[in-house]
Write a protein that holds these residues in place. Sequence first.
Motif, short mmCIF file in Angstrom:
data_model
loop_
_atom_site.label_atom_id
_atom_site.label_comp_id
_atom_site.label_asym_id
_atom_site.label_seq_id
_atom_site.Cartn_x
_atom_site.Cartn_y
_atom_site.Cartn_z
N GLY A 79 0.78 -1.22 0.00
CA GLY A 79 0.00 0.00 0.00
C GLY A 79 0.81 1.28 0.00
N ARG A 80 2.09 1.18 -0.37
CA ARG A 80 2.98 2.34 -0.29
C ARG A 80 3.52 2.72 -1.66
NH1 ARG A 80 6.98 0.07 4.49
NH2 ARG A 80 5.42 -0.11 6.15
N SER A 102 -3.32 -1.09 -3.24
CA SER A 102 -2.56 -1.56 -4.40
C SER A 102 -2.13 -0.43 -5.33
CB SER A 102 -3.37 -2.61 -5.18
OG SER A 102 -3.62 -3.74 -4.39
N PRO A 103 -1.31 0.49 -4.85
CA PRO A 103 -0.85 1.59 -5.71
C PRO A 103 0.27 1.14 -6.65
CG PRO A 103 0.15 1.80 -3.56
CD PRO A 103 -0.79 0.62 -3.47
N ASN A 104 -0.10 0.27 -7.58
CA ASN A 104 0.88 -0.31 -8.51
C ASN A 104 1.19 0.61 -9.68
OD1 ASN A 104 2.28 -2.98 -9.44
ND2 ASN A 104 1.12 -2.31 -11.22
N VAL A 115 -0.60 8.27 -9.55
CA VAL A 115 -0.62 6.97 -8.88
C VAL A 115 -2.00 6.36 -9.03
CG1 VAL A 115 -0.35 5.74 -6.70
CG2 VAL A 115 1.13 7.70 -7.21
N ALA A 116 -2.07 5.18 -9.65
CA ALA A 116 -3.34 4.46 -9.83
C ALA A 116 -3.42 3.34 -8.80
CB ALA A 116 -3.45 3.89 -11.24
N ALA A 117 -4.48 3.38 -7.98
CA ALA A 117 -4.68 2.41 -6.90
C ALA A 117 -6.09 1.83 -7.04
CB ALA A 117 -4.49 3.08 -5.55
N ILE A 118 -6.21 0.76 -7.83
CA ILE A 118 -7.50 0.13 -8.16
C ILE A 118 -8.40 1.16 -8.83
CG2 ILE A 118 -9.37 -1.36 -7.38
CD1 ILE A 118 -6.73 -2.65 -6.93
N TRP A 153 -5.00 -4.47 -9.90
CA TRP A 153 -3.83 -3.60 -9.79
C TRP A 153 -3.51 -3.05 -11.17
CZ3 TRP A 153 -4.24 -8.54 -7.88
CH2 TRP A 153 -3.79 -9.57 -8.70
N ARG A 154 -3.38 -1.76 -11.25
CA ARG A 154 -3.23 -1.08 -12.55
C ARG A 154 -1.77 -0.96 -12.97
NH1 ARG A 154 -8.07 -2.33 -13.22
NH2 ARG A 154 -9.56 -1.33 -11.82
N TYR A 155 -1.57 -1.01 -14.29
CA TYR A 155 -0.30 -0.56 -14.85
C TYR A 155 -0.64 0.67 -15.69
CZ TYR A 155 4.26 -0.27 -16.94
OH TYR A 155 5.50 0.19 -17.32
N THR A 156 0.16 1.72 -15.57
CA THR A 156 -0.12 2.98 -16.25
C THR A 156 1.15 3.56 -16.83
OG1 THR A 156 0.23 4.34 -14.28
CG2 THR A 156 -1.99 3.47 -14.61
#
Length: 382
Positions: A79-80, A102-104, A115-118, A153-156
Amino acid sequence: MSAGKFAVVGRFMSLTFVSALCMAAISVNGASAQSRPPIDRLQVPPGFKVEVWQAGLPGARTLLLGPKGTVFVGTTGAGRVYAVTSQNGEHQVRTIAQALTSPNGLAMKDGALYVAAINRVYRFDDIENRLDGAQRVDISQQFNLPSDRHHGWRYTAFGPDGKLYIAVGAPCNVCEVDPNVYGNIRRYDLASGRMEVVARGVRNSVGFDWHPVTGEFWFTDNGRDNLGDDIPEDEFNRLPRGKEGANFGFPYCHANGIADPQFRKPDPCADVILPVATTGPHSASLGIKWYTGSMFPPEYRNAAFIARHGSWNRSRKFGSDLAVVQFDSAGKATVRPFMTGLLDERRDEHLARLVGILPMPDGALLVSDDLNGAIYRISYSK
């Protein structure tokens, strides 16, 4: 931790182990994080060297380089979002955001970190000048992302067109979905608010990049489970120019033309763009980056590196390596392992699980390992 303290160097057909890594405890914003990256097990081709660039980053996944040299690190379960800065060869780690879901997904434009988190998207303006007091702005309403956590979880990344691309996985192992909502890759024009779906039938992509010569969009995709150990393989896909919105098969057609036995339709692969290469059964191919640096030998120029996170549901595990995809003069792709030793085959156990890849200005590659909370640096010297 200095970059050169723990390293392994490729030598001819074997390896010279410079030193083994003992248990390291590194303070991250006052919290002690334990990690034991398997540096003494890693194997690379002759002339290459692997070092622990940074440890003590629990859940380290997506990597992003800021214009001023900050390496941002996204996570899922932790979560970081971390920021790693370097000065005089020493690294400082900050946690610039925490308690996120999930800030992936990380992307950067005009000095702002996205930052994309779900289903939440946050913007951190002028981030590299505000690492010690990062302030987030919630811009989630611009994106209307689903809140499902399964493959959520996103990829951006921002593309060459200046638009923000976001992957939206299917909320299941295999199921029929609305292709405009799930199982796609979208792009957003932040100025106008317009959204387009550029690829449909994409089960779960957690990595994409643009070819350095053609500018075409390439992405990894994870195949469905529960069809056995060896099918379907994961995919490395190319979206041809002018084919935006094309269909890549899910849930009816998998890999190189395997019809799904559960979800059927006539000629399921008829309108599908099949992968340029497959990357192994249940390999969990995630991050992908094209190599454009000058440090590695010429045969790696414009090759693609893919982080294979490793399988979870085969009778024997597969993956857990860094693969390279190279092309011959006819454009045929060959996928082969590049950095191995991350899987203990005797015990059938992952020793490390790679996720993100980051080419650095000097030509080296950084690769994240979310199992050990570490980032490795791969370099080459004649």
